[in-house]
Enzyme design. Sequence first.
Site, mmCIF file in Angstrom:
data_model
loop_
_atom_site.group_PDB
_atom_site.id
_atom_site.type_symbol
_atom_site.label_atom_id
_atom_site.label_comp_id
_atom_site.label_asym_id
_atom_site.label_seq_id
_atom_site.Cartn_x
_atom_site.Cartn_y
_atom_site.Cartn_z
ATOM 1 N N TYR A 180 -1.282 -0.674 10.865
ATOM 2 C CA TYR A 180 -1.486 -1.093 9.459
ATOM 3 C C TYR A 180 -0.263 -0.653 8.636
ATOM 4 C CZ TYR A 180 -3.483 -1.247 4.738
ATOM 5 O OH TYR A 180 -3.703 -1.506 3.395
ATOM 6 N N SER B 20 0.876 -1.182 0.000
ATOM 7 C CA SER B 20 0.000 0.000 0.000
ATOM 8 C C SER B 20 0.907 1.223 0.000
ATOM 9 C CB SER B 20 -0.833 -0.020 1.279
ATOM 10 O OG SER B 20 -1.433 1.233 1.518
HETATM 11 N N1 LIG Z 1 -8.663 -0.810 -0.517
HETATM 12 C C1 LIG Z 1 -7.604 -0.052 -0.542
HETATM 13 O O1 LIG Z 1 -7.703 1.168 -0.706
HETATM 14 C C2 LIG Z 1 -6.233 -0.669 -0.396
HETATM 15 C C3 LIG Z 1 -5.130 0.174 -0.623
HETATM 16 C C4 LIG Z 1 -3.870 -0.359 -0.512
HETATM 17 C C5 LIG Z 1 -3.687 -1.691 -0.194
HETATM 18 N N2 LIG Z 1 -4.773 -2.490 0.026
HETATM 19 C C6 LIG Z 1 -4.510 -3.892 0.351
HETATM 20 O O2 LIG Z 1 -5.216 -4.732 -0.566
HETATM 21 C C7 LIG Z 1 -5.492 -5.983 0.041
HETATM 22 C C8 LIG Z 1 -6.954 -6.327 -0.144
HETATM 23 O O3 LIG Z 1 -7.736 -5.388 0.583
HETATM 24 P P1 LIG Z 1 -9.179 -4.894 0.107
HETATM 25 O O4 LIG Z 1 -9.135 -3.432 0.092
HETATM 26 O O5 LIG Z 1 -9.616 -5.629 -1.072
HETATM 27 O O6 LIG Z 1 -10.005 -5.319 1.420
HETATM 28 P P2 LIG Z 1 -11.303 -6.247 1.611
HETATM 29 O O7 LIG Z 1 -12.356 -5.872 0.633
HETATM 30 O O8 LIG Z 1 -11.607 -6.179 3.064
HETATM 31 O O9 LIG Z 1 -10.773 -7.717 1.229
HETATM 32 C C9 LIG Z 1 -9.843 -8.365 2.053
HETATM 33 C C10 LIG Z 1 -9.736 -9.808 1.603
HETATM 34 O O10 LIG Z 1 -8.760 -10.451 2.440
HETATM 35 C C11 LIG Z 1 -9.367 -11.590 3.039
HETATM 36 N N3 LIG Z 1 -8.795 -11.878 4.343
HETATM 37 C C12 LIG Z 1 -8.694 -11.091 5.431
HETATM 38 N N4 LIG Z 1 -8.116 -11.756 6.452
HETATM 39 C C13 LIG Z 1 -7.854 -13.011 5.983
HETATM 40 C C14 LIG Z 1 -7.278 -14.164 6.542
HETATM 41 N N5 LIG Z 1 -6.848 -14.207 7.818
HETATM 42 N N6 LIG Z 1 -7.159 -15.269 5.763
HETATM 43 C C15 LIG Z 1 -7.597 -15.274 4.497
HETATM 44 N N7 LIG Z 1 -8.171 -14.214 3.901
HETATM 45 C C16 LIG Z 1 -8.297 -13.095 4.645
HETATM 46 C C17 LIG Z 1 -10.840 -11.247 3.140
HETATM 47 O O11 LIG Z 1 -11.573 -12.455 3.303
HETATM 48 P P3 LIG Z 1 -12.937 -12.493 4.163
HETATM 49 O O12 LIG Z 1 -14.013 -12.054 3.225
HETATM 50 O O13 LIG Z 1 -13.072 -13.889 4.616
HETATM 51 O O14 LIG Z 1 -12.777 -11.543 5.311
HETATM 52 C C18 LIG Z 1 -11.052 -10.570 1.779
HETATM 53 O O15 LIG Z 1 -11.183 -11.527 0.775
HETATM 54 C C19 LIG Z 1 -5.056 -5.854 1.499
HETATM 55 O O16 LIG Z 1 -3.778 -6.431 1.665
HETATM 56 C C20 LIG Z 1 -5.000 -4.361 1.701
HETATM 57 O O17 LIG Z 1 -4.107 -3.993 2.730
HETATM 58 C C21 LIG Z 1 -6.040 -2.015 -0.069
#
Ligand SMILES: NC(=O)c1ccc[n+]([C@@H]2O[C@H](COP(=O)([O-])OP(=O)(O)OC[C@H]3O[C@@H](n4cnc5c(N)ncnc54)[C@H](OP(=O)(O)O)[C@@H]3O)[C@@H](O)[C@H]2O)c1
Length: 297
Positions: free
Chosen positions: A152, A139
């Site tokens: 985070y 990120s």
């Molecule tokens: N959104 C942003 O703006 C942003 C920006 C920079 C980086 N990121 C990074 O992108 C990645 C995805 O995030 P997102 O924004 O798509 O969030 P999200 O919509 O909350 O999705 C997170 C995903 O990770 C899974 N997950 C969480 N804990 C887990 C575990 N212990 N074991 C297996 N799966 C797990 C969740 O599964 P469940 O449905 O079972 O909870 C879900 O599929 C993360 O690493 C986040 O830090 C996001």
Amino acid sequence: MTKSVVVTGATGGIGLAVALELAGSGFDVIGTARTGEKAERLREAAERAEVGVRTVLLDVADATSTVRAFTEIATMTGGGPWAVVNNAGIAQPGAIEDVEDDRVRTQLETNLIAPARIARLVLPQMRQRRDGRIVNISSISGRVSSPFVGWYCASKQALASVTDALRIETAGFGVKVVLIEPGNFGTDLWERGMALLPQRKTSAYSDSYDLADDVVRRAKALPDPTPVAHAVRTALSVPRPRARYLVGNDARAGAVLDLLAPTALSDYAKGVATGLRTPPEGITRALARLTRRHGPR
Ligand SMILES: NC(=O)c1ccc[n+]([C@@H]2O[C@H](COP(=O)([O-])OP(=O)(O)OC[C@H]3O[C@@H](n4cnc5c(N)ncnc54)[C@H](OP(=O)(O)O)[C@@H]3O)[C@@H](O)[C@H]2O)c1
């Protein structure tokens, strides 16, 4: 032969976008989900997008679940996947003073220790094949730390460090390691994170926590994560991927500002943005005048 790619946390947000993008580009995608029900929903989403995605159950924060899942994946792929996208992640909000050890451990276990554990499980086969890729989703928070998301940011900064080391260690074995650094995209990450906010009402920082609710509400209007999916596809498709891909104008601007702005100035701006500092009266009046003249857009 079709290249197999494991995408962890493929049930929503960035992971789902990545899984569908890769499947649509001809990769053999194995998306991981924490429950059978979520795996079913992922397969249905793939069907609607007219692509095929196989699923495996995996909780990345659980070492036993991880070994079991990657043993199953080794069978499904005839030895091990060509690539892994370590996407699964959580965002633990809260002032450093408020976040207890257990929550810190879960944050680091999920975002930092899990991708390294998965690398250990897939690397022997990748080294033997002298081919493979590991893509870690970090990120802009892996470069720039901010108040109330310190843990985070710490998880992503440590992930960037580990990824840099791994990239150099494995290059001689034909394994390419890439870091993706997205800015803000419209997913459930922060809304789900807010449920983990500790001491919501009793905290010395509760006013800032109330402000964060607005930020999370506005996050719903952010762009969908397609650009992140495109960056991952590029990292897996080009012969020589870059070490890092910053995704989104906010991420690129944040990275430049972080390099150029003096620490005192960026601390001040972050303090104002999170309600910890109040700007001088003159600046507030000037901003109000500007808003009246040009209106919010
Ligand atoms: N959104 C942003 O703006 C942003 C920006 C920079 C980086 N990121 C990074 O992108 C990645 C995805 O995030 P997102 O924004 O798509 O969030 P999200 O919509 O909350 O999705 C997170 C995903 O990770 C899974 N997950 C969480 N804990 C887990 C575990 N212990 N074991 C297996 N799966 C797990 C969740 O599964 P469940 O449905 O079972 O909870 C879900 O599929 C993360 O690493 C986040 O830090 C996001």
